[in-house]
Design a protein around this motif. Structure first.
Motif, mmCIF file in Angstrom:
data_model
loop_
_atom_site.group_PDB
_atom_site.id
_atom_site.type_symbol
_atom_site.label_atom_id
_atom_site.label_comp_id
_atom_site.label_asym_id
_atom_site.label_seq_id
_atom_site.Cartn_x
_atom_site.Cartn_y
_atom_site.Cartn_z
ATOM 1 N N GLY A 190 64.390 76.112 39.827
ATOM 2 C CA GLY A 190 64.328 75.272 41.010
ATOM 3 C C GLY A 190 63.000 75.417 41.720
ATOM 4 N N GLY A 191 62.100 76.216 41.146
ATOM 5 C CA GLY A 191 60.774 76.424 41.713
ATOM 6 C C GLY A 191 59.763 75.427 41.192
ATOM 7 N N PHE A 192 58.512 75.850 41.030
ATOM 8 C CA PHE A 192 57.425 74.908 40.840
ATOM 9 C C PHE A 192 56.524 75.296 39.670
ATOM 10 N N ASN A 216 75.716 76.248 40.253
ATOM 11 C CA ASN A 216 76.418 75.207 39.493
ATOM 12 C C ASN A 216 76.325 75.447 37.994
ATOM 13 N N VAL A 217 75.146 75.803 37.535
ATOM 14 C CA VAL A 217 74.976 76.035 36.103
ATOM 15 C C VAL A 217 75.743 77.279 35.651
ATOM 16 N N ALA A 218 75.981 78.193 36.590
ATOM 17 C CA ALA A 218 76.732 79.408 36.254
ATOM 18 C C ALA A 218 78.119 79.075 35.718
ATOM 19 N N LYS A 219 78.710 78.002 36.220
ATOM 20 C CA LYS A 219 80.055 77.612 35.800
ATOM 21 C C LYS A 219 80.072 77.021 34.396
ATOM 22 N N GLU A 220 78.901 76.616 33.905
ATOM 23 C CA GLU A 220 78.831 75.908 32.624
ATOM 24 C C GLU A 220 78.376 76.787 31.464
ATOM 25 N N TYR A 239 77.014 63.446 37.910
ATOM 26 C CA TYR A 239 75.797 64.268 37.969
ATOM 27 C C TYR A 239 75.978 65.398 38.972
ATOM 28 N N ILE A 240 75.618 66.608 38.566
ATOM 29 C CA ILE A 240 75.771 67.779 39.444
ATOM 30 C C ILE A 240 74.416 68.242 39.961
ATOM 31 N N ASP A 241 73.567 68.680 39.064
ATOM 32 C CA ASP A 241 72.194 69.022 39.445
ATOM 33 C C ASP A 241 71.331 69.145 38.199
ATOM 34 N N CYS A 242 70.064 69.383 38.419
ATOM 35 C CA CYS A 242 69.072 69.398 37.339
ATOM 36 C C CYS A 242 69.386 70.466 36.293
ATOM 37 N N LYS A 243 69.742 71.661 36.732
ATOM 38 C CA LYS A 243 69.975 72.747 35.789
ATOM 39 C C LYS A 243 71.180 72.466 34.894
ATOM 40 N N VAL A 244 72.218 71.913 35.482
ATOM 41 C CA VAL A 244 73.400 71.578 34.695
ATOM 42 C C VAL A 244 73.068 70.493 33.680
ATOM 43 N N GLU A 245 72.285 69.506 34.089
ATOM 44 C CA GLU A 245 71.921 68.423 33.182
ATOM 45 C C GLU A 245 71.106 68.951 32.004
ATOM 46 N N ILE A 246 70.184 69.856 32.268
ATOM 47 C CA ILE A 246 69.372 70.429 31.192
ATOM 48 C C ILE A 246 70.250 71.265 30.260
ATOM 49 N N LEU A 247 71.161 72.055 30.834
ATOM 50 C CA LEU A 247 72.091 72.819 29.999
ATOM 51 C C LEU A 247 72.894 71.886 29.102
ATOM 52 N N ASN A 248 73.381 70.788 29.655
ATOM 53 C CA ASN A 248 74.191 69.852 28.861
ATOM 54 C C ASN A 248 73.376 69.237 27.727
ATOM 55 N N ARG A 249 72.106 68.989 27.964
ATOM 56 C CA ARG A 249 71.252 68.449 26.905
ATOM 57 C C ARG A 249 71.079 69.472 25.786
ATOM 58 N N TYR A 250 70.924 70.738 26.139
ATOM 59 C CA TYR A 250 70.807 71.781 25.120
ATOM 60 C C TYR A 250 72.129 71.995 24.380
ATOM 61 N N ARG A 251 73.236 71.752 25.053
ATOM 62 C CA ARG A 251 74.533 71.947 24.407
ATOM 63 C C ARG A 251 74.745 70.985 23.243
ATOM 64 N N ASN A 255 72.807 80.083 16.396
ATOM 65 C CA ASN A 255 72.805 78.784 17.068
ATOM 66 C C ASN A 255 73.051 78.914 18.570
ATOM 67 N N ALA A 256 72.361 79.880 19.191
ATOM 68 C CA ALA A 256 72.447 80.102 20.630
ATOM 69 C C ALA A 256 71.068 79.952 21.254
ATOM 70 N N ILE A 257 71.037 79.691 22.566
ATOM 71 C CA ILE A 257 69.794 79.623 23.305
ATOM 72 C C ILE A 257 69.961 80.346 24.634
ATOM 73 N N VAL A 258 68.885 80.966 25.104
ATOM 74 C CA VAL A 258 68.873 81.624 26.411
ATOM 75 C C VAL A 258 68.114 80.743 27.393
ATOM 76 N N LEU A 259 68.774 80.354 28.473
ATOM 77 C CA LEU A 259 68.140 79.645 29.574
ATOM 78 C C LEU A 259 68.023 80.608 30.744
ATOM 79 N N CYS A 260 66.884 80.575 31.430
ATOM 80 C CA CYS A 260 66.618 81.606 32.436
ATOM 81 C C CYS A 260 65.969 81.024 33.672
ATOM 82 N N ASP A 261 66.466 81.423 34.829
ATOM 83 C CA ASP A 261 65.838 81.120 36.108
ATOM 84 C C ASP A 261 64.494 81.864 36.188
ATOM 85 N N PHE A 262 63.660 81.466 37.148
ATOM 86 C CA PHE A 262 62.354 82.111 37.301
ATOM 87 C C PHE A 262 62.300 83.007 38.532
#
Length: 230
Positions: free
Chosen positions: A104-106, A184-188, A155-167, A9-16
């Motif tokens: 944070g890219g495109f 920011n997401v590193a702290k979460e 609200y902190i930023d987009c990455k944190v919000e997405i992490l919280n949704r996956y949590r 029950n884990a997921i890997v989230l990754c920057d690009f």
């Protein structure tokens, strides 16, 4: 150290940028096509916290003229896949560990780049570039898809919000990153892999992390002796 047996029950989230790729595609883009003095000036303003990341991004893209086909050519011919990523991703698939890109890219560049390398079914959360006769506007993911969240006081930023949704669905969140958009997401994250700027940030702010150079390092951490443990 092997953590694979604790990844139910884990997921890997990754920057690009600079994570799945060997360098930050946006930094290199403006180094190549932007006016050096102007780009350096607005970057200094960002690192001195005189402007935020969104403003930096908008100013950088307004400073260059480029058609979408030329942007895609740059992404598909000059950008390289990080060493070991294919091995790591294939092992995630083998052991049914979900994976998503949170960038944070495109998406204009991320999706074609991943497709080029044979990865077509990975969820991607990223901003979008709007091309119009050489002019480039930025459509930010949170302003398009997270309107309900960006006006909240916490609200902190987009990455944190997405992490919280996956949590809400996964017990453990693993994050892999390298840059300033990951701080920011590193702290979460429950488990954090960090290098370059992000590693320095973690050291300065006493955030627990695992250092890495390429995905072979991460793959070893995840899957070393997996077959022996079964």
């Amino acid at each position: 150290m092997n953590i694979i047996n604790d990844l139910s029950n884990a997921i890997v989230l990754c920057d690009f940028d600079g994570t799945i790729t060997t360098f930050d595609t946006n930094v290199r883009l403006f180094d190549k096509y932007g006016e050096e003095n102007y780009i350096n000036k607005i970057r200094r303003k960002y690192y001195n916290e005189e402007i935020d990341l969104k403003t930096l991004c908008k100013l950088e893209f307004k400073s260059i003229s480029m058609m979408e086909k030329d942007y895609l050519n740059y992404i598909l011919t000059e950008v390289q896949l990080q060493n070991g990523f294919r091995t790591f991703y294939n092992n995630l698939q083998k052991y049914n560990i979900p994976f998503a890109i949170v960038s944070g890219g495109f998406i204009n560049g991320i999706k074609p780049f991943m497709k080029k390398h044979g990865f077509e079914n990975i969820p991607i959360y990223a901003n979008k570039l709007i091309f119009n006769d050489g002019n480039i506007e930025v459509e930010f993911y949170d302003e398009k898809h997270l309107i309900y969240a960006i006006h909240k006081e916490d609200y902190i930023d987009c990455k944190v919000e997405i992490l919280n949704r996956y949590r809400e669905k996964y017990r453990k969140i693993i994050f892999i990153g390298d840059g300033s958009t990951d701080k920011n997401v590193a702290k979460e994250a429950d488990i954090l892999f960090a290098k370059d700027y992000l590693e320095e940030y973690c050291i300065e702010n006493e955030i627990d992390y695992i250092g890495w150079k390429d995905f072979y390092d991460i793959n070893e951490y995840f899957f070393e002796n997996r077959e022996k443990a079964l």
